[in-house]
Design an enzyme around this catalytic site. Structure first.
Site, PDB file in Angstrom:
ATOM      1  N   TRP A   1       0.914  -1.166  -0.086  1.00 35.46           N
ATOM      2  CA  TRP A   1      -0.036  -0.181  -0.118  1.00 35.46           C
ATOM      3  C   TRP A   1       0.715   1.284  -0.075  1.00 35.46           C
ATOM      4  CZ3 TRP A   1      -4.014   2.478  -1.046  1.00 35.46           C
ATOM      5  CH2 TRP A   1      -4.268   3.797  -0.578  1.00 35.46           C
TER       6      TRP A   1
ATOM      7  N   ASN B   1      13.994  -7.021  11.691  1.00 32.14           N
ATOM      8  CA  ASN B   1      12.728  -7.984  11.741  1.00 32.14           C
ATOM      9  C   ASN B   1      12.615  -8.927  10.460  1.00 32.14           C
ATOM     10  OD1 ASN B   1      11.723  -6.599  13.862  1.00 32.14           O
ATOM     11  ND2 ASN B   1      10.627  -4.962  12.526  1.00 32.14           N
TER      12      ASN B   1
ATOM     13  N   GLY C   1      16.191  -5.599   4.267  1.00 32.81           N
ATOM     14  CA  GLY C   1      16.560  -6.427   5.487  1.00 32.81           C
ATOM     15  C   GLY C   1      16.176  -5.596   6.650  1.00 32.81           C
ATOM     16  N   GLY C   2      17.239  -5.589   7.729  1.00 35.71           N
ATOM     17  CA  GLY C   2      16.714  -4.967   8.706  1.00 35.71           C
ATOM     18  C   GLY C   2      16.571  -5.939   9.839  1.00 35.71           C
TER      19      GLY C   2
ATOM     20  N   MET D   1      26.782   0.339  12.209  1.00 40.22           N
ATOM     21  CA  MET D   1      25.830   0.600  13.216  1.00 40.22           C
ATOM     22  C   MET D   1      26.590   0.542  14.761  1.00 40.22           C
ATOM     23  SD  MET D   1      22.866  -1.489  11.620  1.00 40.22           S
ATOM     24  CE  MET D   1      23.336  -3.191  11.465  1.00 40.22           C
TER      25      MET D   1
ATOM     26  N   TYR E   1      25.688   1.792  17.562  1.00 37.06           N
ATOM     27  CA  TYR E   1      24.632   2.129  18.360  1.00 37.06           C
ATOM     28  C   TYR E   1      24.151   0.810  19.001  1.00 37.06           C
ATOM     29  CZ  TYR E   1      22.414   2.557  13.815  1.00 37.06           C
ATOM     30  OH  TYR E   1      21.931   2.310  12.541  1.00 37.06           O
TER      31      TYR E   1
ATOM     32  N   GLU F   1      20.926  -8.813   9.124  1.00 40.75           N
ATOM     33  CA  GLU F   1      21.311  -8.861  10.584  1.00 40.75           C
ATOM     34  C   GLU F   1      21.353 -10.130  11.336  1.00 40.75           C
ATOM     35  OE1 GLU F   1      19.386  -5.485  12.612  1.00 40.75           O
ATOM     36  OE2 GLU F   1      20.074  -4.119  10.992  1.00 40.75           O
TER      37      GLU F   1
END
Ligand SMILES: *[C@@H]1O[C@H](CO)[C@@H](O)[C@H](O)[C@H]1NC(C)=O
Length: 384
Positions: A73, A104, A101-102, A207, A209, A144
């Site tokens: 959507w 989740n 990616g990411g 990354m 953090y 990840e």
């Protein structure tokens, strides 16, 4: 007199050149279009003069190697990718990158594709088709992580093979390949052949953090620049931006390809004892959710500055980061002061630039009184 004018003209031209040399990679996390009120962030809220690269996060991956659209959507109904592309009319130099990616997405599908030559070829083809269709300038892989979370031991080598094949296919068409990689040393040791990863990417977004958070049972800042005297073990002493970045450099990564990861958010705790807010004090989990990010243990800078403005701000001069406390609530985050230190650190290491996760939690509307995008403007101001 004329010599002086020439000198002035030359030095101002040089300043323009050097000011535009640093990468400012900005993640647009497309699910933020569903946030309420002043937290709602769409492609139209992006200021394209403050980023060199805008990343569209995220698409997913299928086990056969094809690109999976995660929110149809948002792409075909709301046309957010078209809105991203229209930012180039305001900044023709802006590069817009497709990110896959990411967290989740997990690791299993990526491991499955990376070990199968046919699936890898399908992935390169499918990514190129998606990029061509919408007009992206490159591709970013956020797996990840290799060898973790459902991945397999052979991921370390297969990740380099996958990157090499993707880079060859993308570069041949004039597109770039980048990846988001861990800034945690223990995670890097599990996941990466760092020289191989570096050789097969055009940019490496580290990354640096999420070193601490509500996944632990004690207080810690999510992204301290340096160690604290309260860090005791060897591991604790390396859970900071400087140590994580240095590990990439010492392991053979090309500094000019690295962008230092910066957060516009924070991680929060509920203290077990309101009288003990020190680092490593016991906690009862994450702090209260914010009205926009709506998740216990996480907070946006735009929420801190709007809703916690009257809380006590404590500056940790060893770690070079702030936190806020009120009662049992302890919020570690980044602000203009800490980001200036981090950008100056990136400059001192001659890095390619910085990466920002993410656009939506800066004070993009300028509600807190320092104008729109105070964090991103600070980053641009101090980056070489
Ligand atoms: C809470 O912390 C304070 C300060 O460290 C300490 O004096 C007090 O004993 C603690 N209370 C409890 C119930 O642990």
């Amino acid at each position: 007199m004329s010599k002086l004018l020439i000198l002035l003209a030359f030095s101002s031209a040089f300043m323009v050149l050097s000011a535009s040399a640093g990468n400012v990679v900005c993640y647009f996390t497309s699910w933020t279009i569903y946030r309420p009120d002043n937290g709602k962030f769409t492609a139209a809220d992006i200021d394209p003069s403050l980023c060199t690269h805008v990343y569209y996060a995220f698409v997913g991956l299928r086990e056969d190697g094809t690109v999976a659209v995660l929110d149809d959507w948002e792409i075909t109904g709301l046309m957010e990718i078209e809105h991203l592309m229209s930012l180039k009319t305001q900044n023709p130099d802006l590069k817009i990158i497709l990110s896959m990616g990411g967290w989740n997405e997990g690791s299993y599908k990526y491991s499955t594709v990376a070990k199968n030559p046919n699936a890898r070829a399908t992935m390169a083809k499918s990514v190129l088709e998606f990029i061509d269709k919408y007009g992206f300038d490159g591709f970013d892989l956020d797996w990840e992580y290799p060898c973790q979370r459902g991945g397999a031991d052979e991921d370390k080598a297969n990740f380099v093979t996958l990157l090499g094949e993707l880079k060859a296919a993308l570069n041949a068409q004039g597109y770039i390949l980048t990846a988001a990689v861990s800034g945690g040393i223990a995670s890097c040791k599990l996941s990466y052949d760092i020289p191989g990863v570096s050789a097969n990417l055009d940019m490496i977004n580290v990354m640096t953090y999420d070193f601490h958070g509500a996944f632990e049972k004690w207080v810690g800042h999510y992204a301290p620049l340096y160690a604290s005297h309260l860090d005791e073990t060897d591991e604790q002493k390396t859970l900071n931006v400087a140590a994580g970045l240095q590990y990439w450099l010492d392991s053979g990564a090309d500094a000019s390809k690295i962008n230092l990861g910066l957060g516009t958010y924070g991680r929060t705790f509920t203290l077990a004892n309101a009288s003990n807010p020190d680092l490593y004090a016991p906690t009862y989990g994450g702090g209260d959710a914010g009205p926009y990010t709506r998740q216990m243990g996480v907070i946006g800078y735009n929420e801190v500055c709007a809703y916690e403005s009257d809380w006590e701000r404590v500056w940790d001069d060893e770690q070079k980061v702030p936190h806020k406390v009120k009662g049992t609530q302890w919020f570690g985050y980044d602000d203009e002061e800490s980001l200036r230190y981090k950008v100056e650190f990136a400059n001192s290491k001659n890095l390619g630039g910085v990466m920002i996760w993410s656009l939506d939690t800066d004070d993009f509307k300028g509600i807190c009184g320092n104008g729109p995008y105070p964090l991103l403007k600070t980053i641009n101001q101090y980056l070489n």
